[in-house]
Design an enzyme around this catalytic site. Structure first.
Site, PDB file in Angstrom:
ATOM      1  CB  ALA A   1      24.085  17.304 -13.923  1.00  0.00           C
TER       2      ALA A   1
ATOM      3  CB  CYS B   1      11.232   6.093  -3.936  1.00  0.00           C
ATOM      4  SG  CYS B   1      10.009   4.828  -4.220  1.00  0.00           S
TER       5      CYS B   1
ATOM      6  CD  GLU C   1       7.168   4.982 -10.887  1.00  0.00           C
ATOM      7  OE1 GLU C   1       6.794   5.757 -11.776  1.00  0.00           O
ATOM      8  OE2 GLU C   1       6.887   5.093  -9.695  1.00  0.00           O
TER       9      GLU C   1
ATOM     10  CB  SER D   1       4.788  -0.361   1.475  1.00  0.00           C
ATOM     11  OG  SER D   1       3.616  -1.049   1.221  1.00  0.00           O
TER      12      SER D   1
ATOM     13  CB  VAL E   1      -0.950   0.011   1.222  1.00  0.00           C
ATOM     14  CG1 VAL E   1      -1.865  -1.203   1.189  1.00  0.00           C
ATOM     15  CG2 VAL E   1      -0.160   0.049   2.523  1.00  0.00           C
TER      16      VAL E   1
HETATM   17  C1  UDX Z   1      14.002   4.728  -7.386  1.00  0.00           C
HETATM   18  C2  UDX Z   1      15.113   3.688  -7.201  1.00  0.00           C
HETATM   19  O1  UDX Z   1      16.001   3.745  -8.330  1.00  0.00           O
HETATM   20  C3  UDX Z   1      14.520   2.297  -7.039  1.00  0.00           C
HETATM   21  O2  UDX Z   1      15.540   1.358  -6.765  1.00  0.00           O
HETATM   22  C4  UDX Z   1      13.518   2.313  -5.886  1.00  0.00           C
HETATM   23  O3  UDX Z   1      12.907   1.042  -5.724  1.00  0.00           O
HETATM   24  C5  UDX Z   1      12.448   3.372  -6.131  1.00  0.00           C
HETATM   25  O4  UDX Z   1      13.076   4.651  -6.307  1.00  0.00           O
HETATM   26  P1  UDX Z   1      12.497   5.547  -9.399  1.00  0.00           P
HETATM   27  O5  UDX Z   1      12.009   6.594  -8.469  1.00  0.00           O
HETATM   28  O6  UDX Z   1      11.508   4.784 -10.193  1.00  0.00           O
HETATM   29  O7  UDX Z   1      13.368   4.458  -8.621  1.00  0.00           O
HETATM   30  O8  UDX Z   1      13.471   6.253 -10.457  1.00  0.00           O
HETATM   31  P2  UDX Z   1      15.043   6.486 -10.634  1.00  0.00           P
HETATM   32  O9  UDX Z   1      15.442   5.935 -11.938  1.00  0.00           O
HETATM   33  O10 UDX Z   1      15.818   6.058  -9.474  1.00  0.00           O
HETATM   34  O11 UDX Z   1      15.090   8.078 -10.784  1.00  0.00           O
HETATM   35  C6  UDX Z   1      14.674   8.940  -9.727  1.00  0.00           C
HETATM   36  C7  UDX Z   1      14.866  10.371 -10.117  1.00  0.00           C
HETATM   37  O12 UDX Z   1      16.249  10.701 -10.213  1.00  0.00           O
HETATM   38  C8  UDX Z   1      14.274  10.740 -11.489  1.00  0.00           C
HETATM   39  O13 UDX Z   1      13.667  11.998 -11.427  1.00  0.00           O
HETATM   40  C9  UDX Z   1      15.482  10.762 -12.401  1.00  0.00           C
HETATM   41  O14 UDX Z   1      15.301  11.587 -13.524  1.00  0.00           O
HETATM   42  C10 UDX Z   1      16.531  11.323 -11.461  1.00  0.00           C
HETATM   43  N1  UDX Z   1      17.915  10.987 -11.852  1.00  0.00           N
HETATM   44  C11 UDX Z   1      18.310   9.693 -11.917  1.00  0.00           C
HETATM   45  C12 UDX Z   1      18.811  12.020 -12.114  1.00  0.00           C
HETATM   46  O15 UDX Z   1      18.466  13.198 -12.037  1.00  0.00           O
HETATM   47  N2  UDX Z   1      20.101  11.684 -12.451  1.00  0.00           N
HETATM   48  C13 UDX Z   1      20.535  10.387 -12.525  1.00  0.00           C
HETATM   49  O16 UDX Z   1      21.728  10.175 -12.828  1.00  0.00           O
HETATM   50  C14 UDX Z   1      19.606   9.363 -12.254  1.00  0.00           C
HETATM   51  P1  ADP Z   2       3.294   2.237  -4.640  1.00  0.00           P
HETATM   52  O1  ADP Z   2       3.998   3.192  -5.567  1.00  0.00           O
HETATM   53  O2  ADP Z   2       4.040   2.038  -3.339  1.00  0.00           O
HETATM   54  O3  ADP Z   2       2.895   0.948  -5.279  1.00  0.00           O
HETATM   55  P2  ADP Z   2       0.656   3.362  -5.017  1.00  0.00           P
HETATM   56  O4  ADP Z   2       0.113   4.603  -4.397  1.00  0.00           O
HETATM   57  O5  ADP Z   2       0.935   3.327  -6.482  1.00  0.00           O
HETATM   58  O6  ADP Z   2       1.948   2.982  -4.170  1.00  0.00           O
HETATM   59  O7  ADP Z   2      -0.343   2.160  -4.723  1.00  0.00           O
HETATM   60  C1  ADP Z   2      -0.814   1.803  -3.472  1.00  0.00           C
HETATM   61  C2  ADP Z   2      -2.229   1.235  -3.623  1.00  0.00           C
HETATM   62  O8  ADP Z   2      -2.628   0.679  -2.379  1.00  0.00           O
HETATM   63  C3  ADP Z   2      -3.291   2.261  -4.002  1.00  0.00           C
HETATM   64  O9  ADP Z   2      -3.916   1.869  -5.223  1.00  0.00           O
HETATM   65  C4  ADP Z   2      -4.298   2.219  -2.838  1.00  0.00           C
HETATM   66  O10 ADP Z   2      -5.642   2.345  -3.260  1.00  0.00           O
HETATM   67  C5  ADP Z   2      -4.052   0.828  -2.275  1.00  0.00           C
HETATM   68  N1  ADP Z   2      -4.451   0.645  -0.881  1.00  0.00           N
HETATM   69  C6  ADP Z   2      -4.126   1.413   0.190  1.00  0.00           C
HETATM   70  N2  ADP Z   2      -4.652   0.898   1.319  1.00  0.00           N
HETATM   71  C7  ADP Z   2      -5.328  -0.236   0.976  1.00  0.00           C
HETATM   72  C8  ADP Z   2      -6.081  -1.224   1.685  1.00  0.00           C
HETATM   73  N3  ADP Z   2      -6.231  -1.165   3.003  1.00  0.00           N
HETATM   74  N4  ADP Z   2      -6.641  -2.236   0.985  1.00  0.00           N
HETATM   75  C9  ADP Z   2      -6.482  -2.319  -0.356  1.00  0.00           C
HETATM   76  N5  ADP Z   2      -5.788  -1.426  -1.083  1.00  0.00           N
HETATM   77  C10 ADP Z   2      -5.210  -0.396  -0.436  1.00  0.00           C
END
Ligand code: UDX
Ligand code: ADP
Length: 497
Positions: A290, A298, A187, A152, A111
């Protein structure tokens, strides 16, 4: 439960674990939360373990309907084909949370864990209400033993809280094992990250039952992940490792972004510096691009999580150290917006500015904490009119984000913001192009054509360092970017072509 222990000769404890594990090698999985983590993770598990039934549940009827439709609720390369090939075979999406919990042997909690926006720890502490609610639901519904896995990103000791909730609310005779199994997928590359992870981390209790639960979860991953990449630790190490991994990555970006400012002032090039530094094998070349600052759901959240943890432990210097990572990120966004205003002769008021990219990075439609939002906010505050183009982010999402950020209504914003559905259309009659997201599409555009439709002098501000600046200048653009001093004669670079 360190890995060092795994290499020991079989003993009675190991044998005991193996024996009970082999009695029930298959089970059903329920995943609470059909978001960016739950959806793709479960799709991979279901595709790699055809004999395991995986049900992803969510309270959001719309989200589940989307997962069951042709238009999945999130864009992720490779996800569409994968989900469609296994959906309703052994991968199910449902709003029937009760049934899925009841039937499952193992439950992932995936969640949302946003940063608190109220009360104690406002803006820093993680808001664990959704995790708590999920734990309470499990305890209330389950009438058989379960392994509960926190997926999570949570603060250290969240598993303790889940355990306490389960223990104090459980049905008679039911027992739980709580594991920490943080997800490291990024992502845009989620499918690749899930199929070929650097490591899978599983934390659990150092007891026989804890070991057995770890073994069961590990067994699922062993369907496609080499055993040596599955790392087992105690629960707290696992929880903290996730926060630290994200904090280190964010720190690298803030570090290189501080250097980008030094480069702009001195004539060094941040790309060249990053390359030279990254060739040191002790440093490595990843995450040294950069940019206008990191975004995504995250990094900021987890750094704040770490700051809050340090503050709670009265480790103020530690908290201050990590706070700088966030401050530099905020500064970089503001600095980029200032660069635009200053170079457009000190004012963008009434000027049309084209923003290329609204997602927080390429290959995703996710805009959470996207630096684009902040850059747009600064430009709007300076009176600019924005034409925004992103290949994937829906118009409604852009307005929602900007409304939330600026406190304005959509009607108010519409006077100054237009969402455009093609890059060429967005650039027409505009004073400047601003690259906020590094979509590949932006590298391949016909900038000669774009230049011919823009106001003169025409400007490009490359916040992602993705374009060929020499080529753009030869066309006639005035080019400014993060991490490189602009040529002194830019304003004379106006030859129409
Ligand atoms: C991140 C972690 O990489 C992943 O391991 C964790 O589970 C979730 O958080 P994410 O947020 O999907 O993943 O994207 P990421 O590719 O890490 O990029 C995060 C941000 O940093 C983006 O805005 C990206 O553009 C920026 N970035 C990344 C930079 O500005 N410079 C870089 O060299 C790399
Ligand atoms: P993440 O990026 O960590 O996957 P998201 O916000 O994309 O987080 O997704 C979390 C999901 O969990 C949402 O779709 C939300 O509706 C769902 N959620 C939160 N609490 C509950 C719950 N108690 N039961 C079922 N679904 C839930």
């Amino acid at each position: 439960m360190s890995n060092e222990c795994n290499g020991t000769e079989p003993n009675s404890e190991d044998e005991q674990i193996n024996e009970s594990y082999n009695k029930n090698p298959t089970f059903r999985i329920c995943c609470i939360g059909a978001g960016y983590v739950g959806g793709p993770t479960c799709a991979i598990i279901a595709s790699k373990c055809p004999h395991i039934q995986v049900t992803v549940v969510d309270v959001s009827v719309d989200r589940i309907a989307a997962w069951n439709s042709d238009n999945l609720p999130l864009f992720e390369p490779g996800l569409d084909e994968m989900v469609k090939s296994i959906r309703n075979r052994n991968l199910f999406f449902s709003t029937d949370v009760k049934k899925a919990i009841q039937e499952a042997d193992l439950i992932f909690i995936s969640v949302n864990t946003p940063t608190k926006s109220y009360g104690f720890g406002n803006g820093r502490a993680p808001d664990l209400r959704y995790v708590e609610e999920a734990a309470r639901q499990i305890a209330q519904i389950a009438t058989s033993n379960k392994i509960v896995v926190e997926k999570s990103t949570v603060p250290v000791k969240a598993a303790e809280s889940i355990k306490t909730i389960l223990k104090t609310n459980k049905q008679p005779g039911v027992s739980y094992q709580v594991l920490s199994n943080p997800e490291f997928l990024a992502e845009g590359s989620a499918i690749h990250d899930l199929l070929a992870p650097d490591r899978v981390l599983i934390g659990g209790d150092e007891t026989i039952d804890g070991s057995l639960a770890i073994k069961k979860l590990s067994w699922i991953y062993e369907h496609w992940v080499p055993k040596e990449k599955i790392l087992t630790t105690n629960t707290w190490s696992s929880e903290l490792s996730k926060l630290v991994a994200n904090a280190f990555l964010a720190q690298r970006i803030s570090s290189i972004n501080t250097i980008s400012a030094v480069c702009e002032a001195t004539g060094a090039s941040v790309s060249e510096v990053a390359k030279a530094v990254g060739l040191d094998s002790r440093i490595g070349n990843k995450f040294l691009n950069a940019s206008i600052g990191f975004g995504g759901s995250c990094f900021q959240k987890d750094v704040y999580n770490l700051i809050y943890l340090a503050e709670s432990l009265k480790l103020e210097p530690v908290a201050q150290y990590w706070l700088q990572v966030i401050k530099i990120n905020d500064w970089q966004r503001e600095r980029f917006a200032q660069m635009i205003v200053q170079n457009l002769f000190g004012s963008v008021s009434g000027k049309k500015i084209t923003v290329f990219g609204f997602a927080f990075k390429k290959d995703t439609a996710d805009t959470r904490e996207s630096s684009s939002i902040y850059v747009c906010q600064y430009l709007l505050a300076e009176g600019a009119s924005l034409l925004i183009y992103d290949p994937k982010v829906p118009e409604q999402r852009i307005f929602l984000d900007l409304c939330e950020q600026t406190g304005k209504t959509e009607a108010e914003l519409s006077e100054h913001v237009q969402i455009v559905h093609s890059a060429y259309e967005a650039a027409k009659d505009s004073h400047a192009l601003v690259i906020c997201t590094e979509w590949d599409e932006f590298k391949q555009l016909d900038y000669q054509l774009i230049y011919s439709t823009m106001k003169k002098p025409s400007f490009i501000f490359d916040g992602r360092l993705i374009l060929d600046h020499d080529h753009l200048m030869s066309i006639g653009f005035n080019v400014f970017c993060i991490g490189k001093k602009p040529p002194v004669n830019q304003y004379f670079n106006q030859s129409p072509r």
